[in-house]
Write an enzyme that holds these catalytic residues in place. Structure first.
Site, mmCIF file in Angstrom:
data_model
loop_
_atom_site.group_PDB
_atom_site.id
_atom_site.type_symbol
_atom_site.label_atom_id
_atom_site.label_comp_id
_atom_site.label_asym_id
_atom_site.label_seq_id
_atom_site.Cartn_x
_atom_site.Cartn_y
_atom_site.Cartn_z
ATOM 1 N N ASN A 1 2.859 -2.318 -5.188
ATOM 2 C CA ASN A 1 1.883 -1.678 -6.055
ATOM 3 C C ASN A 1 1.234 -0.463 -5.385
ATOM 4 O OD1 ASN A 1 1.554 -3.203 -8.716
ATOM 5 N ND2 ASN A 1 1.787 -4.824 -7.188
ATOM 6 N N HIS B 1 -2.613 2.282 19.695
ATOM 7 C CA HIS B 1 -2.664 3.174 20.848
ATOM 8 C C HIS B 1 -2.905 2.358 22.105
ATOM 9 C CE1 HIS B 1 -2.761 6.999 18.619
ATOM 10 N NE2 HIS B 1 -3.332 6.266 17.684
ATOM 11 N N ALA C 1 -4.134 -8.056 -2.538
ATOM 12 C CA ALA C 1 -4.706 -6.708 -2.531
ATOM 13 C C ALA C 1 -5.590 -6.459 -1.310
ATOM 14 C CB ALA C 1 -5.514 -6.491 -3.806
ATOM 15 N N ALA D 1 -6.189 -11.867 -0.677
ATOM 16 C CA ALA D 1 -6.710 -10.506 -0.788
ATOM 17 C C ALA D 1 -7.725 -10.218 0.311
ATOM 18 C CB ALA D 1 -7.342 -10.302 -2.156
ATOM 19 N N THR E 1 -3.449 -11.020 11.985
ATOM 20 C CA THR E 1 -3.301 -10.652 13.389
ATOM 21 C C THR E 1 -2.230 -11.454 14.109
ATOM 22 O OG1 THR E 1 -5.035 -12.218 14.039
ATOM 23 C CG2 THR E 1 -5.728 -9.956 13.528
#
Length: 179
Positions: A78, A108, A131, A149, A154
């Site tokens: 989407n 980084h 979402a 959502a 992690t």
């Protein structure tokens, strides 16, 4: 998950050319009638890493290196899908990705900030990503899993598992026999 390092201070003509190609195709895609023949041809040209059959992909999209994104069959993506794709992103068959999802393969280095640390992301078959979710480098989301959502994923998500929150944690296990 293997980590690669990419030093941004070292010129890389191939990468620069792919970034330019990706940007040009995303611009064209955003100025093309959705679901038209031209739109579908641009999608195939954009995703040189592979775009399966019967996919629903609706922009706007944002990505750095489109050739690193591999999309299976019957995938639904989407609007506002964002990919920091210095590494590979593998999206298997029947995956549903809701609005505003970000998949990030790079970070980084803490000390050498011009060096990217890169780990691939894998989204296994029949996964649903809610979402506004964020999938971080090196994560694999198992088959039939659901990411609620707004979650920040992690760590790997086991197959047949619902996770939600920041950081995402297990909410419940799904009955694999029902898929």
């Amino acid at each position: 998950m293997e980590e690669k390092r990419l030093d941004l201070r070292v010129p890389n003509k191939k990468r620069a050319k792919e970034i330019q190609r990706t940007n040009e195709l995303l611009f064209k895609l955003e100025h093309t009638l959705p679901y038209s023949e031209e739109y579908n041809l641009l999608l195939k040209e954009l995703f040189t890493g592979g775009l399966g059959e019967n996919c629903y992909i609706r922009g706007p999209l944002y990505m750095i290196v489109a050739e690193n994104i591999h999309i299976g069959n019957h995938v639904s993506i989407n609007p506002y899908f964002k990919c920091m794709s210095a590494g590979n992103i593998y999206i298997e068959d029947y995956v549903q990705i809701a609005m505003g999802v970000s998949i990030i393969t790079n970070n980084h280095d803490f000390y050498e900030r011009n060096v990217l640390t890169v780990k691939d992301v894998r989204i296994k078959r029949n996964t649903w990503i809610g979402a506004g979710s964020i999938i971080l480098p090196g994560v694999t989301i198992g088959e039939n899993a659901i990411v609620g959502a707004g979650s920040v994923v992690t760590h790997d998500v086991e197959p047949n598992t619902v996770v939600a929150g920041n950081p995402a944690r297990v909410i419940k296990k799904l009955d694999s026999s029902k898929f």
